[in-house]
Enzyme design. Structure first.
Site, PDB file in Angstrom:
ATOM      1  N   HIS A 285       0.850  -1.201   0.093  1.00 49.51           N
ATOM      2  CA  HIS A 285      -0.134   0.101   0.042  1.00 49.51           C
ATOM      3  C   HIS A 285       0.875   1.377   0.022  1.00 49.51           C
ATOM      4  CE1 HIS A 285       0.517  -0.158   4.332  1.00 49.51           C
ATOM      5  NE2 HIS A 285       0.487   1.117   4.555  1.00 49.51           N
TER       6      HIS A 285
ATOM      7  N   ASP B  11       0.298  -7.711   1.499  1.00 51.09           N
ATOM      8  CA  ASP B  11       0.526  -6.306   1.622  1.00 51.09           C
ATOM      9  C   ASP B  11       2.254  -6.096   1.596  1.00 51.09           C
ATOM     10  OD1 ASP B  11       0.365  -3.504   1.623  1.00 51.09           O
ATOM     11  OD2 ASP B  11       0.175  -3.654   4.036  1.00 51.09           O
TER      12      ASP B  11
ATOM     13  N   GLY C 179       3.654   6.369   8.130  1.00 49.52           N
ATOM     14  CA  GLY C 179       4.821   6.290   7.655  1.00 49.52           C
ATOM     15  C   GLY C 179       5.643   5.447   8.199  1.00 49.52           C
ATOM     16  N   ASN C 180       5.504   4.893   9.310  1.00 47.82           N
ATOM     17  CA  ASN C 180       5.987   3.766   9.644  1.00 47.82           C
ATOM     18  C   ASN C 180       5.867   2.289   8.916  1.00 47.82           C
ATOM     19  OD1 ASN C 180       5.921   4.865  12.817  1.00 47.82           O
ATOM     20  ND2 ASN C 180       7.951   4.067  12.226  1.00 47.82           N
ATOM     21  N   SER C 181       4.811   2.381   8.093  1.00 44.70           N
ATOM     22  CA  SER C 181       4.553   1.249   7.421  1.00 44.70           C
ATOM     23  C   SER C 181       5.596   0.802   6.325  1.00 44.70           C
ATOM     24  CB  SER C 181       3.015   1.651   6.363  1.00 44.70           C
ATOM     25  OG  SER C 181       2.065   1.511   7.188  1.00 44.70           O
TER      26      SER C 181
ATOM     27  N   GLY D 244     -14.070 -21.928  -6.568  1.00 49.92           N
ATOM     28  CA  GLY D 244     -15.480 -21.841  -7.504  1.00 49.92           C
ATOM     29  C   GLY D 244     -16.805 -21.810  -6.879  1.00 49.92           C
TER      30      GLY D 244
END
Length: 356
Positions: free
Chosen positions: A95, A125, A204-206, A261
């Site tokens: 992200h 992620d 911002g730490n991500s 499915g």
């Protein structure tokens, strides 16, 4: 005026007398062989609980990531996990760089370079970036979160709010393992298995590293539970699970996952069950209701039908559709998956052969 001046003279005389007397006693002590010695020792203070040696093993491997898209800009953190003869390789969150048209990486010395996004995966992620080797100051040591225990000291290095606070270190403990956190994606909800920490994780730490006391990366900071009544709950992806996908992402491969499915509805969603006229036993409050089975799909070939209630996968209780997807994606293409379901009030089991 004369009295005042006289007092001043008296004070001076007394001061001189005291000084002379003091000098006399010192000289007298030396004269009789007694010497007064004053020893000044240099005192070194050592902090026993410092994590500086651990920080030194990861700090220069940490980087700031700045991503720009057609209509937006974002920043996050990351770390160098590998280098070869020409390039360095950085791990961060998907992200952080999602939909970016340009990505820059800045090391802790302020050197800025362009980055190439080699591969991303929305469900984990994670993203792998490639940068010039000249910008690499240090390579992180990869650990294993499965060897960590609750209460272990952990810390993070990141860039909350971008360049101004780049290289911020926060410390805490490992607060939880194997937490299941539901996140919203563009194509629905997904459950992630994460580590929990009380180390401060801010915007911002991500993408930055979660590190143990040995200076080894045990997780990638990914998200934070942000509610007014909750503080100190940060989450990180276990590094050993991330590393299962890294080589494929380096090669630009898309991470494919198995399918069965099925179109499913939460057992608790009475509105959709009524809308689609699904007559389900009202005592069933959890599970995934099969609304439709795709022709010739693994589910159809295994014998699942519309109206069946999936209650477990591989003997693990299924709470809802999101949980079913989480358990499904733990498998690889080609695996056999045991499904427990209720049909006509009876519990049954069958094996589904998973395909892409």
């Amino acid at each position: 005026m004369i009295k005042k001046y006289g007092g001043y003279v008296l004070t001076v005389i007394l001061s001189m007398a005291i000084g002379i007397t003091g000098t006399y006693f010192i000289l007298k002590d030396k004269a009789i062989g007694k010497e007064i010695t004053k020893t000044v020792s240099e005192v070194n203070i050592t902090e026993e609980n410092t994590i500086k040696p651990s920080i030194d093993k990861i700090y220069k491997a940490s980087v700031l990531i700045e991503a720009k898209g057609a209509r937006s800009a974002s920043s996050g953190s990351g770390f160098v996990y590998k280098q070869d003869g020409k390039y360095g390789y950085v791990l961060t969150n998907n992200h952080v760089v999602e939909n970016a048209t340009s990505v820059k990486v800045v090391n802790v010395e302020g050197v800025e370079v362009d980055a190439t996004v080699l591969g991303t995966d929305v469900y984990m992620d994670i993203a792998v970036l490639r940068i010039s080797k000249e910008a690499i100051l240090q390579v992180a040591t990869i650990g294993d979160s499965s060897n960590s225990e609750l209460g272990d000291t952990v810390f993070t290095v990141g860039s909350p709010e971008g360049r101004e606070y780049m290289g911020t270190v926060t410390k805490g403990i490992l607060s939880g393992k194997d937490r299941e956190v539901t996140v919203k994606l563009s194509n629905g909800s997904y459950i992630m298995s994460v580590l929990q920490t009380d180390a401060a994780i801010n915007p911002g730490n991500s993408g930055g590293p979660l590190v143990n006391i040995n200076g080894e990366v045990i997780g990638i900071n990914s998200l934070k539970l942000v509610e007014d009544e909750i503080e100190g709950m940060g989450f990180a992806l276990p590094i050993e699970e991330v590393m299962l996908y890294v080589e494929r992402l380096e090669n630009g491969e898309k991470i494919t996952r198995p399918t069965v499915g099925l179109e499913l509805i939460d057992a608790s969603n009475s509105y959709l069950l009524g809308y689609y006229q699904m007559n389900i036993d009202t005592s069933i409050k959890e599970g995934a209701i099969i609304y439709r089975v795709v022709d010739n799909s693994p589910a159809a070939l295994a014998g699942l039908k519309s109206g069946d209630v999936i209650t477990a996968v591989d003997n693990v209780k299924v709470t809802d559709v999101t949980h079913f997807r989480y358990l499904l994606y733990k498998h690889s293409i080609g695996d056999k998956m045991k499904v427990t379901y209720i049909r006509d009030g009876k519990e049954n089991n069958l094996i589904v052969q998973l395909t892409q």
